[in-house]
Design a protein around this motif. Structure first.
Motif, PDB file in Angstrom:
ATOM      1  N   GLY A  43     111.398  22.102  -2.886  1.00 30.86           N
ATOM      2  CA  GLY A  43     111.623  20.963  -3.753  1.00 30.86           C
ATOM      3  C   GLY A  43     110.855  21.105  -5.058  1.00 30.86           C
ATOM      4  O   GLY A  43     110.782  22.197  -5.620  1.00 30.86           O
ATOM      5  N   PRO A  44     110.228  20.039  -5.542  1.00 25.09           N
ATOM      6  CA  PRO A  44     109.479  20.119  -6.807  1.00 25.09           C
ATOM      7  C   PRO A  44     108.117  20.781  -6.663  1.00 25.09           C
ATOM      8  O   PRO A  44     107.347  20.796  -7.613  1.00 25.09           O
ATOM      9  CB  PRO A  44     109.356  18.659  -7.232  1.00 25.09           C
ATOM     10  N   GLY A  45     107.790  21.287  -5.457  1.00 27.58           N
ATOM     11  CA  GLY A  45     106.655  22.173  -5.317  1.00 27.58           C
ATOM     12  C   GLY A  45     105.301  21.637  -4.935  1.00 27.58           C
ATOM     13  O   GLY A  45     104.307  22.361  -5.095  1.00 27.58           O
ATOM     14  N   PRO A  46     105.148  20.431  -4.379  1.00 31.96           N
ATOM     15  CA  PRO A  46     103.789  19.939  -4.131  1.00 31.96           C
ATOM     16  C   PRO A  46     102.997  20.799  -3.158  1.00 31.96           C
ATOM     17  O   PRO A  46     101.815  21.085  -3.393  1.00 31.96           O
ATOM     18  CB  PRO A  46     104.002  18.519  -3.594  1.00 31.96           C
ATOM     19  N   PHE A  47     103.640  21.229  -2.061  1.00 34.86           N
ATOM     20  CA  PHE A  47     102.912  22.056  -1.089  1.00 34.86           C
ATOM     21  C   PHE A  47     102.578  23.419  -1.683  1.00 34.86           C
ATOM     22  O   PHE A  47     101.444  23.902  -1.562  1.00 34.86           O
ATOM     23  CB  PHE A  47     103.724  22.221   0.195  1.00 34.86           C
ATOM     24  N   ALA A  48     103.565  24.057  -2.325  1.00 34.53           N
ATOM     25  CA  ALA A  48     103.352  25.395  -2.886  1.00 34.53           C
ATOM     26  C   ALA A  48     102.234  25.391  -3.921  1.00 34.53           C
ATOM     27  O   ALA A  48     101.363  26.282  -3.927  1.00 34.53           O
ATOM     28  CB  ALA A  48     104.650  25.903  -3.504  1.00 34.53           C
ATOM     29  N   ILE A  49     102.233  24.400  -4.794  1.00 32.51           N
ATOM     30  CA  ILE A  49     101.216  24.334  -5.846  1.00 32.51           C
ATOM     31  C   ILE A  49      99.837  24.086  -5.244  1.00 32.51           C
ATOM     32  O   ILE A  49      98.850  24.731  -5.619  1.00 32.51           O
ATOM     33  CB  ILE A  49     101.588  23.256  -6.875  1.00 32.51           C
ATOM     34  N   ALA A  50      99.755  23.184  -4.277  1.00 32.08           N
ATOM     35  CA  ALA A  50      98.465  22.916  -3.625  1.00 32.08           C
ATOM     36  C   ALA A  50      97.959  24.163  -2.907  1.00 32.08           C
ATOM     37  O   ALA A  50      96.757  24.463  -2.941  1.00 32.08           O
ATOM     38  CB  ALA A  50      98.600  21.757  -2.649  1.00 32.08           C
ATOM     39  N   ALA A  51      98.864  24.898  -2.258  1.00 33.66           N
ATOM     40  CA  ALA A  51      98.460  26.117  -1.547  1.00 33.66           C
ATOM     41  C   ALA A  51      97.950  27.171  -2.521  1.00 33.66           C
ATOM     42  O   ALA A  51      96.951  27.857  -2.263  1.00 33.66           O
ATOM     43  CB  ALA A  51      99.635  26.654  -0.735  1.00 33.66           C
ATOM     44  N   ALA A  52      98.630  27.316  -3.662  1.00 34.35           N
ATOM     45  CA  ALA A  52      98.200  28.291  -4.661  1.00 34.35           C
ATOM     46  C   ALA A  52      96.836  27.917  -5.235  1.00 34.35           C
ATOM     47  O   ALA A  52      95.968  28.783  -5.429  1.00 34.35           O
ATOM     48  CB  ALA A  52      99.243  28.396  -5.772  1.00 34.35           C
TER      49      ALA A  52
END
Length: 259
Positions: A43-52
């Motif tokens: 989606g708009p990336g909340p999990f991916a950004i937090a993980a990075a």
């Protein structure tokens, strides 16, 4: 309609932001520096950004170009480095045993074949790694929307694949025969709008799934009835406070350890 086209409709990013706390909580609990992480249906990336930002090496996949573009902009603004992949989540163009953590927050639950989706999650996860899936419970306000909508839709109804990810017993069946050990927890996220009227408008005018529902129901002349029923459901499950309307929504967190 192809999944990428469906989820590019409306403004799912603003909708999803309202329950992004669930994704951030998952990242905070599971992600460690140096891990390889895959976010499926990002989606708009909340999990991916937090993980990075937590120090992981992150790949994020979605079928919707519009959502990926939003996610890219958000990652850039946050200073997060993520590899973005546009692809169908049921046929991920990445290698076997490639990730320490494979996660999907309210995404892979929409896959039309849950067993095939589970096999893909396991294929992508390395031995000793973990898989995490979040899905709305049937008893939650969001879970109650499917039976609410069903009688309004023209044609025969059917079982939504989302339901297969929503109870421990059915999730065990989805992963049957795969080399994983499962554990479950029911959690709650508060979804907040400026008011009840705003909640109804936001869902019916911006949520891609509800835009599809509206397109199917409006020709029958029953859209106003369904909209009223949705408002009643939200009013019964949520609470109005000064300047805001809060809807507590339960979800099932499935964690799978791959052997």
């Amino acid at each position: 309609m192809q999944p990428g086209a469906l989820w590019s409709m409306g403004d799912y990013a603003s909708n999803g932001d309202r329950w992004a706390e669930a994704s951030l909580r998952l990242a905070g609990e599971l992600v460690r520096p140096g891990q390889t992480v895959l976010d499926i249906a990002c989606g708009p990336g909340p999990f991916a950004i937090a993980a990075a930002l937590a120090g992981a090496e992150v790949t994020a996949l979605d079928a919707a170009p519009a959502l990926l573009e939003t996610a890219r902009h958000r990652a850039r603004d946050a200073g997060a480095e993520v590899a973005w992949v546009e692809a169908d989540m049921t046929a991920v163009p990445l290698g076997d045993d490639a990730f320490d953590l494979v996660a999907s927050a309210f995404g892979c639950m929409f896959a039309p074949d849950p067993e095939a989706m589970a096999a893909e999650l396991v294929r992508l996860c390395r031995s000793g790694g973990r898989i995490a899936v979040l899905a709305w419970t049937p008893e939650s306000a969001f879970g109650a929307m499917a039976p609410l909508v069903g009688p309004y839709l023209p044609g025969p109804g059917g079982t939504s694949p989302v339901e297969r990810w929503a109870r421990p017993a059915s999730v065990r069946a989805v992963f049957a025969g795969l080399p994983v050990r499962l554990q479950f927890a029911v959690r709650t996220v508060d979804v907040v709008w400026d008011g009840l009227d705003h909640a109804v408008r936001d869902i019916t005018e911006h949520n891609p799934a509800w835009l599809g529902i509206r397109a199917a129901v409006e020709p029958t002349g029953r859209w106003s009835d369904l909209e009223w029923d949705l408002r009643a459901l939200l009013a019964a499950r949520g609470r109005e406070e000064p300047g805001r309307f809060t809807l507590p929504v339960d979800y099932l967190e499935t964690l799978a350890a791959k052997s």
